[in-house]
Design an enzyme around this catalytic site. Structure first.
Site, PDB file in Angstrom:
ATOM      1  N   GLU B 128       0.833  -1.211   0.000  1.00 16.35           N
ATOM      2  CA  GLU B 128       0.000   0.000   0.000  1.00 16.35           C
ATOM      3  C   GLU B 128       0.860   1.250   0.000  1.00 16.35           C
ATOM      4  O   GLU B 128       0.528   2.249  -0.632  1.00 16.35           O
ATOM      5  CB  GLU B 128      -0.929   0.009   1.228  1.00 16.35           C
ATOM      6  N   THR B 180      -5.312   8.798  -5.441  1.00 16.24           N
ATOM      7  CA  THR B 180      -5.364   8.714  -3.979  1.00 16.24           C
ATOM      8  C   THR B 180      -4.594   9.881  -3.357  1.00 16.24           C
ATOM      9  O   THR B 180      -5.052  10.495  -2.397  1.00 16.24           O
ATOM     10  CB  THR B 180      -4.759   7.377  -3.498  1.00 16.24           C
TER      11      THR B 180
END
Lengths: 314, 314
Positions: B128, B180
């Site tokens: 991530e 993001t």
């Protein structure tokens, strides 16, 4: 029924990370209130304690609630009430909420239970508004319902009874004054998003812990990174109490309401008693008078009690 | 076992009021990953899709996780992996988390299940970090465990599986790009305390609602007053989708992850299908290509699947 006698429990609001939304009811201390139904629209207040609270209904927390109940009921009845307050005003243990919630429930009992829980909370909030200037419900709701309660929202009212875990509660009330209004004013209007995220992780964990009776999760979640760091500076000895009580095995705790009382949750009575000893030792050393309660979570809320009837005849 | 084939589910993170702490796993979409244990410390990656993701292990989400797993295991083994990605990168449905969590679980299976859940989450967070620059776990945790999971804290790691309510999930992925990193940057560093209080009331209600399977409470608590008002402006049609889906009977929903996908929870499949129709109609009218999924909450997380073995021989 034209007269009734009730116990109205003390409460812990602002339950650590649950500022403004979570509260719990205590089995000790509590107030006693005796009500009599009158056939004229008036409120008569007697105090059976030494706090010298006003007996003018407009200036009395229970008085304004009873007045509102009379109006809501159509205006043709009245109430006489004798209040024996055992929860010290200004302790942070929901003293005004006990008067307000007790008045709402007492009136409701004499009026044949015509009000819903939401209406009782709404009525009692009128008393809280008089006491602190703010309509908050996080003492009133556990006071009325018992257990641990969530106020998800006030507008619209959304009350969620959560659970009554089998925990012991130790409370110390150091005899210093922290005014609710001052405790509100000291808070910052803005908080860091990263702190807010920590806080809502803890709230979520605390709710899950209470609902599962998971003591370890409750303990890990009893952390307040937003309110406590600001308000605890108003309470001498706070950090020491918290640290030593945790070391003695308490699950955790924090400021009760807006202080100055501090509460700690424990799994066993033995730990709760050790915690009481620690609190007494710290405040004795600092030289601040204090009361300590070792009690449990009250799962009944305001309740009718029997016993000698002592109301003064009007 | 020296080879294994798994399904790694898509996930919804930042579950409305549960920004950074709550996520859920979906039964659709999901990725397929096939792993083979190698006897040399190397990572070989094959893609069986059209997304043209990097096959250099240093640049691949699954690759960096597998490298970390090799190091953690002592450095004497390696992995070959074939990835069939069905969760579109950039959809907000946990595409990178599926690769990262799938890699961690796949490696663990071939290494005899030597890692704990916490270690799997830690490993997957390395992926991530590569994908978004931030070590977050709110996609990874439901991806690994299934159901709805709470990340109470990342440092130290505290994962609380909450529940798997019997809800239907409708997801629309409008084909626009929301990075993001951009979605993070648009957020304000500070929030109003009064908004934070509303948010934690809603989180507490949502957790209680999920744990009790109380659909009405879930619906009332599915409200985000902090993140959604800021981020939803990046998603054309958001307000309209939300309002019309609520009117059609959805319990509520919001942005999936950091968008652009939008998800809605419903009590019945019929409502979930109506919601899908609404989403399609709105994006067809606006003129944005879109995918819609009608699915349920996945309660298994990453799981081994049987079926034809298609891995390229190295």
């Amino acid at each position: 029924m034209n007269q009734v006698k009730i116990k109205s429990p003390g409460t812990v609001a602002n339950l650590v990370c649950g500022f403004d939304i979570l509260g719990l009811a205590l089995n000790d201390p509590y107030d006693i209130m005796e009500f009599r139904l009158l056939d004229e629209p008036q409120v008569i207040i007697h105090n059976r304690d030494h706090f010298e609270l006003p007996t003018d209904p407009e200036q009395n927390v229970a008085g304004v609630v009873l007045q509102a109940a009379i109006e809501k009921a159509g205006g043709n009845i009245g109430f006489e009430v004798t209040i024996e307050k055992r929860i010290k005003p200004g302790s942070g243990l929901g003293s005004s909420a006990a008067s307000a919630a007790g008045a709402a429930v007492g009136a409701n009992l004499l009026l044949g239970n015509r009000f819903s829980t939401d209406e009782l909370v709404q009525l009692a909030m009128i008393g809280e508004k008089l006491a602190s200037g703010v309509k908050h419900a996080d003492n009133i709701t556990p006071c009325i319902l018992g257990g641990i309660t969530l106020i998800r929202s006030i507008y619209p009212m959304d009350i969620v009874p959560l659970a009554t875990p089998d925990l012991f509660v130790t409370v110390v009330h150091p005899q210093i004054e922290v005014r609710t209004a001052d405790a509100r004013q000291i808070l910052k209007q803005k908080v860091l998003l990263k702190d807010a995220i920590k806080q809502w992780g803890n709230i979520a964990g605390l709710v899950a812990g209470f609902m599962r009776n998971d003591k370890a999760l409750i303990s890990r979640s009893l952390e307040d990174v937003i309110i406590e760091p600001v308000r605890s500076i108003l309470i001498p000895g706070f950090d020491e109490v918290k640290q030593q009580c945790r070391e003695a095995g308490a699950l955790g705790g924090g400021i009760s309401g807006s202080g100055p009382s501090i509460f700690m949750l424990s799994e066993t009575e033995a730990i709760a008693q050790d915690v009481a000893g620690i609190m007494k030792a710290i405040y004795s050393r600092i030289g601040i008078d204090h009361y300590v309660y070792v009690t449990t979570i009250n799962n009944r809320g305001v309740e009718v009690v029997e016993g000698e009837w002592s109301m003064v005849n009007s």
